[in-house]
Motif scaffolding. Structure first.
Motif, PDB file in Angstrom:
ATOM      1  N   LEU A   1     -21.880 -12.225  -5.921  1.00 10.13           N
ATOM      2  CA  LEU A   1     -23.238 -12.068  -6.448  1.00 10.13           C
ATOM      3  C   LEU A   1     -23.663 -13.199  -7.390  1.00 10.13           C
ATOM      4  O   LEU A   1     -24.848 -13.503  -7.489  1.00 10.13           O
ATOM      5  CB  LEU A   1     -23.369 -10.726  -7.178  1.00 10.13           C
ATOM      6  N   LEU A   2     -22.724 -13.812  -8.091  1.00  5.99           N
ATOM      7  CA  LEU A   2     -23.120 -14.733  -9.157  1.00  5.99           C
ATOM      8  C   LEU A   2     -22.716 -16.188  -8.957  1.00  5.99           C
ATOM      9  O   LEU A   2     -23.380 -17.077  -9.506  1.00  5.99           O
ATOM     10  CB  LEU A   2     -22.549 -14.246 -10.500  1.00  5.99           C
TER      11      LEU A   2
ATOM     12  N   PHE B   1     -25.663 -23.181  -7.408  1.00  4.83           N
ATOM     13  CA  PHE B   1     -26.577 -23.868  -6.506  1.00  4.83           C
ATOM     14  C   PHE B   1     -28.045 -23.528  -6.738  1.00  4.83           C
ATOM     15  O   PHE B   1     -28.901 -24.407  -6.682  1.00  4.83           O
ATOM     16  CB  PHE B   1     -26.212 -23.565  -5.042  1.00  4.83           C
ATOM     17  N   LEU B   2     -28.384 -22.260  -6.953  1.00  4.70           N
ATOM     18  CA  LEU B   2     -29.794 -21.898  -7.105  1.00  4.70           C
ATOM     19  C   LEU B   2     -30.343 -22.259  -8.478  1.00  4.70           C
ATOM     20  O   LEU B   2     -31.506 -22.646  -8.593  1.00  4.70           O
ATOM     21  CB  LEU B   2     -29.995 -20.408  -6.837  1.00  4.70           C
ATOM     22  N   LEU B   3     -29.532 -22.130  -9.525  1.00  4.08           N
ATOM     23  CA  LEU B   3     -29.998 -22.485 -10.862  1.00  4.08           C
ATOM     24  C   LEU B   3     -30.378 -23.964 -10.963  1.00  4.08           C
ATOM     25  O   LEU B   3     -31.448 -24.285 -11.498  1.00  4.08           O
ATOM     26  CB  LEU B   3     -28.951 -22.099 -11.909  1.00  4.08           C
ATOM     27  N   PRO B   4     -29.563 -24.907 -10.454  1.00  2.00           N
ATOM     28  CA  PRO B   4     -30.002 -26.304 -10.498  1.00  2.00           C
ATOM     29  C   PRO B   4     -31.279 -26.573  -9.703  1.00  2.00           C
ATOM     30  O   PRO B   4     -32.130 -27.350 -10.130  1.00  2.00           O
ATOM     31  CB  PRO B   4     -28.823 -27.078  -9.909  1.00  2.00           C
TER      32      PRO B   4
ATOM     33  N   ALA C   1     -31.322 -20.954   1.519  1.00  2.00           N
ATOM     34  CA  ALA C   1     -31.001 -20.043   2.622  1.00  2.00           C
ATOM     35  C   ALA C   1     -29.492 -19.862   2.759  1.00  2.00           C
ATOM     36  O   ALA C   1     -29.009 -18.733   2.956  1.00  2.00           O
ATOM     37  CB  ALA C   1     -31.590 -20.574   3.923  1.00  2.00           C
ATOM     38  N   PHE C   2     -28.736 -20.938   2.629  1.00  2.00           N
ATOM     39  CA  PHE C   2     -27.278 -20.851   2.740  1.00  2.00           C
ATOM     40  C   PHE C   2     -26.688 -19.997   1.624  1.00  2.00           C
ATOM     41  O   PHE C   2     -25.831 -19.150   1.860  1.00  2.00           O
ATOM     42  CB  PHE C   2     -26.668 -22.257   2.725  1.00  2.00           C
ATOM     43  N   VAL C   3     -27.143 -20.213   0.404  1.00  2.00           N
ATOM     44  CA  VAL C   3     -26.609 -19.448  -0.733  1.00  2.00           C
ATOM     45  C   VAL C   3     -26.959 -17.968  -0.598  1.00  2.00           C
ATOM     46  O   VAL C   3     -26.116 -17.102  -0.828  1.00  2.00           O
ATOM     47  CB  VAL C   3     -27.118 -20.033  -2.063  1.00  2.00           C
ATOM     48  N   LEU C   4     -28.189 -17.666  -0.218  1.00  2.00           N
ATOM     49  CA  LEU C   4     -28.557 -16.257  -0.038  1.00  2.00           C
ATOM     50  C   LEU C   4     -27.752 -15.614   1.083  1.00  2.00           C
ATOM     51  O   LEU C   4     -27.331 -14.460   0.979  1.00  2.00           O
ATOM     52  CB  LEU C   4     -30.055 -16.142   0.226  1.00  2.00           C
ATOM     53  N   GLY C   5     -27.505 -16.359   2.162  1.00  2.00           N
ATOM     54  CA  GLY C   5     -26.693 -15.837   3.262  1.00  2.00           C
ATOM     55  C   GLY C   5     -25.258 -15.576   2.846  1.00  2.00           C
ATOM     56  O   GLY C   5     -24.678 -14.537   3.179  1.00  2.00           O
ATOM     57  N   THR C   6     -24.656 -16.513   2.103  1.00  2.00           N
ATOM     58  CA  THR C   6     -23.281 -16.308   1.653  1.00  2.00           C
ATOM     59  C   THR C   6     -23.190 -15.180   0.630  1.00  2.00           C
ATOM     60  O   THR C   6     -22.178 -14.481   0.573  1.00  2.00           O
ATOM     61  CB  THR C   6     -22.671 -17.589   1.071  1.00  2.00           C
ATOM     62  N   MET C   7     -24.239 -14.994  -0.166  1.00  2.00           N
ATOM     63  CA  MET C   7     -24.252 -13.862  -1.105  1.00  2.00           C
ATOM     64  C   MET C   7     -24.223 -12.548  -0.347  1.00  2.00           C
ATOM     65  O   MET C   7     -23.459 -11.638  -0.693  1.00  2.00           O
ATOM     66  CB  MET C   7     -25.499 -13.909  -1.985  1.00  2.00           C
ATOM     67  N   VAL C   8     -25.027 -12.441   0.691  1.00  2.00           N
ATOM     68  CA  VAL C   8     -25.091 -11.198   1.472  1.00  2.00           C
ATOM     69  C   VAL C   8     -23.760 -10.953   2.180  1.00  2.00           C
ATOM     70  O   VAL C   8     -23.205  -9.854   2.119  1.00  2.00           O
ATOM     71  CB  VAL C   8     -26.262 -11.251   2.476  1.00  2.00           C
ATOM     72  N   VAL C   9     -23.228 -11.988   2.835  1.00  2.00           N
ATOM     73  CA  VAL C   9     -21.979 -11.822   3.583  1.00  2.00           C
ATOM     74  C   VAL C   9     -20.816 -11.525   2.639  1.00  2.00           C
ATOM     75  O   VAL C   9     -20.006 -10.628   2.894  1.00  2.00           O
ATOM     76  CB  VAL C   9     -21.699 -13.086   4.431  1.00  2.00           C
TER      77      VAL C   9
END
Length: 133
Positions: free
Chosen positions: A25-26, A32-35, A89-97
């Motif tokens: 989750l974090l 990646f998303l914060l930067p 998109a990659f980060v959100l996908g890896t978060m879900v998986v």
């Protein structure tokens, strides 16, 4: 703090899945998303400084932010916009998986070992006396 710790240990009694949930989750958003958000925020702030000089009337902050976001996205080159979108998109996908994998692992452990604070006797592998007798 004590109540929070008690709640977490009741919800996730196994340490490995707890680390998996925290990581899933974090770690992606922080790394990646914060930067990306800070970069876009700095770009909008830079545009806001130049737009503030040309504003005749004060706008609502949400509308102004949306306008600055559109201006920032059109200011970025196409390759950079595509790269940022792919990162998000990659980060959100890896978060879900990652989160799904951890939750299914946790559910399997609950089925095998019981839920939080469920007492199950451990079965000895070689059926010998644990005291060596």
């Amino acid at each position: 703090m004590l109540l929070f710790s008690y709640g977490v240990t009741n919800a996730v009694p196994f340490f490995e899945p707890l680390l998996g949930l925290i990581g899933g989750l974090l770690s992606g958003p922080i790394n990646f998303l914060l930067p990306v958000a800070l970069y876009l925020g700095a770009l909008c702030r830079d545009l806001g400084a130049t737009a503030r000089e040309s504003d005749e009337a004060a706008e609502a902050s949400l509308l102004r932010l949306a306008r600055l976001g559109r201006a920032a996205s059109t200011r970025l080159p196409l390759g950079e916009r595509i790269g940022l979108a792919l990162i998000v998109a990659f980060v959100l996908g890896t978060m879900v998986v990652g989160t799904y994998s951890t939750v299914t692992s946790l559910a399997a452990r609950w089925r095998e070992l019981g839920g939080p604070f469920a007492c199950h006797p451990l079965v000895l592998v070689n059926n010998s006396d644990p005291c060596g007798g």
